[in-house]
Design a protein around this motif. Sequence first.
Motif, PDB file in Angstrom:
ATOM      1  N   CYS A 246       0.610  -1.278   0.045  1.00 24.54           N
ATOM      2  CA  CYS A 246       0.070   0.174  -0.061  1.00 24.54           C
ATOM      3  C   CYS A 246       0.788   1.133  -0.009  1.00 24.54           C
ATOM      4  CB  CYS A 246      -1.002  -0.067   1.155  1.00 24.54           C
ATOM      5  SG  CYS A 246      -1.964   1.433   1.400  1.00 24.54           S
ATOM      6  N   ALA A 247       1.882   1.358   0.805  1.00 25.82           N
ATOM      7  CA  ALA A 247       2.724   2.328   0.775  1.00 25.82           C
ATOM      8  C   ALA A 247       3.546   2.891  -0.468  1.00 25.82           C
ATOM      9  CB  ALA A 247       3.778   2.249   2.069  1.00 25.82           C
ATOM     10  N   LYS A 248       3.859   1.525  -1.272  1.00 28.27           N
ATOM     11  CA  LYS A 248       4.316   1.526  -2.762  1.00 28.27           C
ATOM     12  C   LYS A 248       3.673   2.465  -3.351  1.00 28.27           C
ATOM     13  CE  LYS A 248       4.519  -1.801  -5.139  1.00 28.27           C
ATOM     14  NZ  LYS A 248       4.168  -1.641  -6.579  1.00 28.27           N
ATOM     15  N   ASP A 249       2.382   1.895  -3.426  1.00 25.31           N
ATOM     16  CA  ASP A 249       1.193   2.225  -4.487  1.00 25.31           C
ATOM     17  C   ASP A 249       0.683   3.658  -4.109  1.00 25.31           C
ATOM     18  OD1 ASP A 249       1.436  -0.334  -5.570  1.00 25.31           O
ATOM     19  OD2 ASP A 249      -0.341  -1.033  -4.557  1.00 25.31           O
ATOM     20  N   ALA A 250       0.869   4.147  -2.738  1.00 27.41           N
ATOM     21  CA  ALA A 250       0.481   5.354  -2.522  1.00 27.41           C
ATOM     22  C   ALA A 250       1.194   6.588  -3.062  1.00 27.41           C
ATOM     23  CB  ALA A 250       0.641   5.665  -0.802  1.00 27.41           C
ATOM     24  N   LEU A 251       2.470   6.189  -3.762  1.00 23.34           N
ATOM     25  CA  LEU A 251       3.143   7.021  -4.449  1.00 23.34           C
ATOM     26  C   LEU A 251       2.285   7.962  -5.526  1.00 23.34           C
ATOM     27  CD1 LEU A 251       6.605   5.604  -5.352  1.00 23.34           C
ATOM     28  CD2 LEU A 251       6.043   7.418  -3.848  1.00 23.34           C
ATOM     29  N   GLY A 252       1.283   7.497  -6.071  1.00 23.76           N
ATOM     30  CA  GLY A 252       0.411   8.310  -6.884  1.00 23.76           C
ATOM     31  C   GLY A 252       1.083   7.980  -8.155  1.00 23.76           C
ATOM     32  N   SER A 253       2.146   7.495  -8.523  1.00 26.75           N
ATOM     33  CA  SER A 253       2.965   7.505  -9.724  1.00 26.75           C
ATOM     34  C   SER A 253       2.878   5.996 -10.495  1.00 26.75           C
ATOM     35  CB  SER A 253       4.258   7.654  -9.364  1.00 26.75           C
ATOM     36  OG  SER A 253       5.338   7.360 -10.202  1.00 26.75           O
ATOM     37  N   SER A 254       2.856   6.211 -11.683  1.00 25.11           N
ATOM     38  CA  SER A 254       2.804   5.073 -12.569  1.00 25.11           C
ATOM     39  C   SER A 254       4.144   4.574 -12.638  1.00 25.11           C
ATOM     40  CB  SER A 254       2.175   5.490 -13.789  1.00 25.11           C
ATOM     41  OG  SER A 254       3.092   6.353 -14.532  1.00 25.11           O
ATOM     42  N   VAL A 255       5.070   5.273 -12.342  1.00 23.58           N
ATOM     43  CA  VAL A 255       6.487   4.383 -12.417  1.00 23.58           C
ATOM     44  C   VAL A 255       6.753   3.150 -11.775  1.00 23.58           C
ATOM     45  CG1 VAL A 255       9.108   4.907 -11.806  1.00 23.58           C
ATOM     46  CG2 VAL A 255       7.518   6.736 -12.695  1.00 23.58           C
ATOM     47  N   PHE A 256       6.217   2.924 -10.540  1.00 20.63           N
ATOM     48  CA  PHE A 256       6.344   1.670  -9.711  1.00 20.63           C
ATOM     49  C   PHE A 256       5.127   0.998  -9.840  1.00 20.63           C
ATOM     50  CE2 PHE A 256       9.541   4.135  -7.449  1.00 20.63           C
ATOM     51  CZ  PHE A 256      10.550   3.645  -8.295  1.00 20.63           C
ATOM     52  N   ALA A 257       4.172   1.238 -10.844  1.00 20.16           N
ATOM     53  CA  ALA A 257       2.930   0.545 -10.659  1.00 20.16           C
ATOM     54  C   ALA A 257       2.840  -0.551 -11.849  1.00 20.16           C
ATOM     55  CB  ALA A 257       1.778   1.662 -11.126  1.00 20.16           C
ATOM     56  N   PHE A 258       3.586  -1.651 -11.500  1.00 22.22           N
ATOM     57  CA  PHE A 258       3.646  -2.635 -12.334  1.00 22.22           C
ATOM     58  C   PHE A 258       3.379  -4.034 -11.688  1.00 22.22           C
ATOM     59  CE2 PHE A 258       8.004  -1.430 -11.269  1.00 22.22           C
ATOM     60  CZ  PHE A 258       8.637  -2.710 -10.953  1.00 22.22           C
TER      61      PHE A 258
END
Length: 141
Positions: free
Chosen positions: A129-141
């Motif tokens: 959840c903390a990773k996905d909270a970035l609100g960035s598509s860079v680490f959304a994989f």
Amino acid sequence: MRNTARWAAALGLTAAAAVCGPLTGSAVAAPASLYAPSALILTTGHGDSATTVTPERAVTLSCAPTATGTHPAAAEACTELRGVGGDFTALKARADVHCTRLYDPVVVTVQGVWQGQRVSYERTFGNACAKDALGSSVFAF
């Protein structure tokens, strides 16, 4: 006399280029690329550090001249990285996302080249959840 010889040589070369230039067409070698290379490998996995974690997922991302790679949102990720000048530490979490404090660490790594500069980045998040909270598509994989 020397100046006359220089002028004659310069005019001769200019004339030769003007006459022979159109004849060469595509035979003139163009630069390999007008863009600095940007090719990255991004990984993610559960664990405390990149040295101990086994990557669970990996994608490639290339941003020059166009966004390509196996990243599911390559164009958006490249746009975001350009916006922060390739500084992964500048990607901040959104304020409107609230995550539990359950510790299940997720490590993301980035290796490669961004606009001609070597990149080596690692970050450990407390949970997915903390990773996905970035609100960035860079680490959304």
